[in-house]
Each structure stands twice: as structure tokens, then as C-alpha cells.
Enzyme design. Structure first.
Site, mmCIF file in Angstrom:
data_model
loop_
_atom_site.group_PDB
_atom_site.id
_atom_site.type_symbol
_atom_site.label_atom_id
_atom_site.label_comp_id
_atom_site.label_asym_id
_atom_site.label_seq_id
_atom_site.Cartn_x
_atom_site.Cartn_y
_atom_site.Cartn_z
ATOM 1 N N ASP A 1 0.820 -1.211 0.000
ATOM 2 C CA ASP A 1 0.000 0.000 0.000
ATOM 3 C C ASP A 1 0.854 1.262 0.000
ATOM 4 O O ASP A 1 1.509 1.573 0.995
ATOM 5 C CB ASP A 1 -0.926 0.003 1.205
ATOM 6 N N ASP B 1 -1.494 5.686 -6.581
ATOM 7 C CA ASP B 1 -1.867 4.844 -5.446
ATOM 8 C C ASP B 1 -2.019 3.392 -5.873
ATOM 9 O O ASP B 1 -2.704 3.093 -6.858
ATOM 10 C CB ASP B 1 -3.174 5.352 -4.836
#
Length: 482
Positions: free
Chosen positions: A164, A362
Site C-alpha cells: 500500500d 496509489d
């Protein structure tokens, strides 16, 4: 003499042509080919193929010894859905929540709202508006999250960890568990590791946490997520081992004894953000890169550190937000369709002086979000170039869809991202026209947002090695480099 001049002229022209081809970027093709049949076949395989027993299958060798194996979620945990459309709707639902939570975290940072401390009696306070970016696309429903194979402790216990870029704090589920969710690997047992070491409350790592408390001079942490998920436990240091047995010691990591939420399958999370507690920051990495294979594929790739940016990569500047150091902001200045630059208000892509707006890269958000005006310009230009394709009803957040059930392949307008340095990244057709069922319905995989924050999601990154050069503040994109 004339013959020598002629030969010289030919050689000169040849050399000049080669040199020119190295200095001038190739012209972006106006259309891209989408293999409809192959895409539909993958939707069937992800639902009906048995779970892979060869998770550590061969892949291109890493260029760095500091490398983790990287897998799509479908490889680790096979989705349990009656059809591909229900899987798509589950993915999009979680994805919408994640995008909303990233914006919420930015809003809190801009407004100067600090994370709440813990109650004096030692009980954790779970705030609805949490400061940590959610990892909500990793669910038992199979959302296309990406996992790294990581060794924790000494000797190393292997575990699948969510990758992440929107988070900093690393954590893993730990025994004894007051409350642990289901994961693929055995729960990590600290007592079996000789390198496990709790952090005291006065350490730099403990003071860097957004939410922490002190109990018997031991640092406790809390990380909460926008969907109600959370992890609570001891903040410790441990040894982390890479795929080729290289290891790094004294990595600050959460040892979670109380964990709840939508992390099923993963043992925890590796934070790749730009903050002080992220994994790249803790190992003083000068760079890192990952390649996200097709989310419906059983193939694997690598997450690599200190490997550098490939020569052929399309590079773009990274921008820092003084209000929030976790996110990787990219200096995106425009979008083009079929080689034509769109008329988009610069403010819709710009990070302003207050820390608001901008575009981030992201790994945990699936679908690229653009501010409504920017999205409308992109969607309209794409729709204008696909008038000959039969239309279909919209699906969830997708408003531009097609019925391609009678076609084996189609030509669609090329969509490109343009950066402030003048470079342009042309996306493969399969990264923006995606199947939403197994019947031939495909949708334009961008979405509008009323939020100020725009996001380049992992659907648009698939099949591309994304290289973050932390020393030079650039990000590089290398298509077909998994």
C-alpha cells in the site's frame, strides 16, 4: 568519388536517423487494440479455475537483491462469486470507499486536525474519521489487491502482506490474538523469533506514530481505517527478509493483537508511503518499484528496492505536499485522446498552496479518479471516438459502457497522460476499457469525483513497472516490464 560521396551520404543519413530516434519520443498512436476475447476468457478463469498451488512461480529475475515477490489477490485468495459482474460490483464498492477515505485523510491534514491520543485508562479510542489510509480493497470477496510475500522475524515466518503506497505504518497479526481475522498463513508468533524487540515510549519510532500510548514503558499503536477496520497492539522492531534471503533488521512494525476488518487473506500490511515510518523510509531506500500484474491473473512479479528506474521509462516529477507526507503526488498537467490534448482547467489537476487538490499515484485504489470537469472532457472525447461501438447501460460508477459480445477485438482511441516535463504515457487499451461481466460488457475505466484529490489507480498501472526514485523525486512508468 561520386560513389564514395553517395555511400557517405547514406551512412550519414542512417546514423542521423538512429540518433534522432533516440532523442525524439515516438509519436503516440491514435488508436489502441483491445483483445476482447482474451479479456472475457480471464473473467471466466478467475471465477472457475482452482486456487493456484504454485504461488511462487517463475517470473523475470529482479534487478535488486532487496526484492519481494508480488501477487495479485486472486492468486492468494480465489473470489467466491456466482459471476464476474458480482465480483466487479464488490470491487467497485470497496474502491469507492477507499477513494473517499483518502480524501478524508487529506482534509484532516489540511485542516490541522491531529490524531486523537488514547484514553488515560488505556482503552483505545476508535475515531470514525481515522487518519490512516484504508486498505479496504483487500477483502474476502477478492478485490484485486496486491500482496507481497514477506519474511518476518528470525528465523523468518513467511506471510502475505498487502502492498500500500497510501500508508506508512507496517503491521502484522500477532499471537496471542485477542481478536484476529482469517489469514492465509499461520499467525505470526513473536516468541519464536530471536529478533523481536518491543519499542519503548521514548523512541523516535513511537513518537512518530499518529496514535499511540504508553503502558509499562512499552509503546502501543493504533491504526484505524475509513471502513471501520483497525489494528491495535505493540509497536516493535523485527527483522524483515526478502525473497532471496537478504534481510534488514530493526524495522519498526506493529504487532497486532486486536485486528478487525476487511483484510481477509493478508497477514498485515507493508506501508510504501513517503512518511518516516514507511518501509522504504526505514531501510533508507533510494528508490523502489513494483509491477502490478493483471488482477485476474495467476502470474507474479516483484516489488524491488534500490533497483533504479529503467532507461526506457516515461518519467514524471513527484511533488511533496507539506501538509501530508504519505502520498506520492505526480505532476500531471494534461490528458490526451487519440493524440489530441484535451482542454482541461489546470486547477483540476494542480496541488495548490494549501495542500489541497493534486493527483496521487496509489497502489490500493483500483479505478483512476479525476475531478468532474476533467473526467467529463476525457469521457466525451473518448465517447466521440467510439460512436461506432454498440453502447450498453452504465455499471456502478462507470457511465460509458459497450456491448462487445460479438467482437474478438476492437480499436479504441488511445488515452495518454501528459506530465509537466512534456513526456507522455500512452495507456494500453486493456488498462482503460475493462470487462465488467463475462457476457461482453466493457466499460471505460475512469471515474469522476467531487473530491479535490485525483488518483491514478492500479487498473491503469497494470502491466507497467512503476519506479519511484526517492532521491531525484521522480516516478517512472515502464509498460510491459513485469
Amino acid at each position: 568519388m561520386a560513389e564514395r560521396v553517395s555511400i557517405f551520404s547514406v551512412l550519414f543519413a542512417l546514423c542521423f536517423s538512429v540518433a534522432l530516434s533516440r532523442t525524439l519520443p515516438p509519436q503516440t498512436p491514435r488508436t489502441a487494440t483491445l483483445d476482447v476475447s482474451a479479456s472475457i476468457q480471464k473473467t471466466l478463469e478467475v471465477l472457475f479455475s482452482p486456487e493456484s498451488t504454485q504461488l511462487d512461480q517463475a517470473f523475470s529475475p529482479p534487478s535488486s537483491s532487496l526484492s519481494f515477490r508480488l501477487h495479485s489477490r486472486s492468486t492468494v485468495h480465489r473470489a467466491q462469486h456466482r459471476d464476474y459482474k458480482s465480483l466487479t460490483l464488490a470491487r467497485l464498492g470497496r474502491d469507492a470507499a477507499r477513494a473517499k477515505s483518502l480524501q478524508a485523510r487529506l482534509d484532516l491534514a489540511i485542516n490541522g486536525i491531529a490524531a486523537t491520543d488514547l484514553e488515560p485508562d488505556g482503552d483505545m479510542v476508535f475515531e470514525e474519521e481515522a487518519l490512516r489510509a484504508p486498505v479496504i480493497s483487500g477483502t474476502s470477496q477478492g478485490s484485486g489487491e496486491y500482496f507481497s510475500r514477506v519474511g518476518i522475524g528470525r528465523p523468518p515466518s513467511q506471510a502475505y502482506m498487502v502492498l500500500d503506497t497510501g500508508s506508512d505504518v507496517n503491521w502484522v497479526q500477532c499471537a496471542p490474538c485477542a481478536d484476529c481475522y482469517q489469514q492465509t498463513d499461520p499467525i505470526y508468533e513473536p516468541s519464536s523469533s530471536t529478533s523481536f524487540s518491543p519499542l519503548t515510549c521514548e523512541t523516535k519510532q513511537c513518537k512518530s506514530l499518529d496514535v499511540s500510548m504508553c503502558r509499562n514503558n512499552t509503546c502501543l499503536y493504533e491504526v484505524s481505517y475509513g471502513d471501520g477496520s483497525y489494528t491495535v497492539g505493540d509497536f516493535v522492531t523485527e527483522t524483515v527478509t526478502f525473497a532471496d534471503s537478504a534481510s534488514v533488521s530493526d524495522i519498526a512494525i506493529g504487532c497486532g493483537h486486536n485486528n478487525e476488518g476487511l483484510f481477509v487473506g493478508a497477514a498485515g500490511l507493508i506501508g510504501l508511503g513517503a512518511g518516516a515510518l514507511s518501509f522504504p523510509s526505514q531501510i533508507n531506500a533510494s528508490s523502489f518499484s513494483y509491477c502490478l500484474v493483471d488482477r485476474d491473473s495467476d502470474n507474479s512479479s516483484t516489488l524491488e528496492f534500490n533497483s533504479g528506474t529503467p532507461y526506457e521509462a516515461v518519467t514524471a516529477p513527484l511533488i511533496r505536499n507539506s501538509k501530508l507526507d504519505t502520498f506520492y503526488y505526480i505532476d500531471l498537467t494534461g490528458l490526451s485522446v487519440s493524440g489530441e490534448l484535451l482542454s482541461i482547467p489546470p486547477s483540476s489537476l494542480r496541488l495548490d498552496g494549501t495542500g489541497d487538490g493534486g493527483v496521487i499515484v496509489d497502489s490500493g485504489t483500483a479505478v483512476t479518479r479525476l475531478q468532474s470537469k476533467a473526467y467529463a472532457s476525457l469521457r466525451d472525447a473518448f465517447a466521440n471516438g467510439t460512436k461506432s461501438l454498440p453502447s450498453a447501460s452504465g455499471v456502478a460508477l462507470f457511465d460509458t459502457c459497450f456491448d462487445l459480445s460479438s467482437m474478438k477485438s476492437v480499436e479504441v482511441p488511445t488515452v495518454s497522460l501528459r506530465f509537466s516535463n512534456g513526456k507522455e504515457l500512452a495507456l494500453p487499451a486493456k488498462n482503460y476499457v475493462i470487462p465488467v461481466d463475462s457476457n461482453g460488457t466493457f466499460c471505460f475505466a475512469f471515474a469522476p469525483t467531487e473530491s479535490s484529490l485525483s488518483i491514478i489507480g492500479n487498473v491503469q498501472q497494470q502491466g507497467t513497472r512503476v519506479s519511484f526514485d526517492l532521491a531525484k523525486s521522480t516516478v517512472g512508468f515502464s509498460p510491459n516490464s513485469c
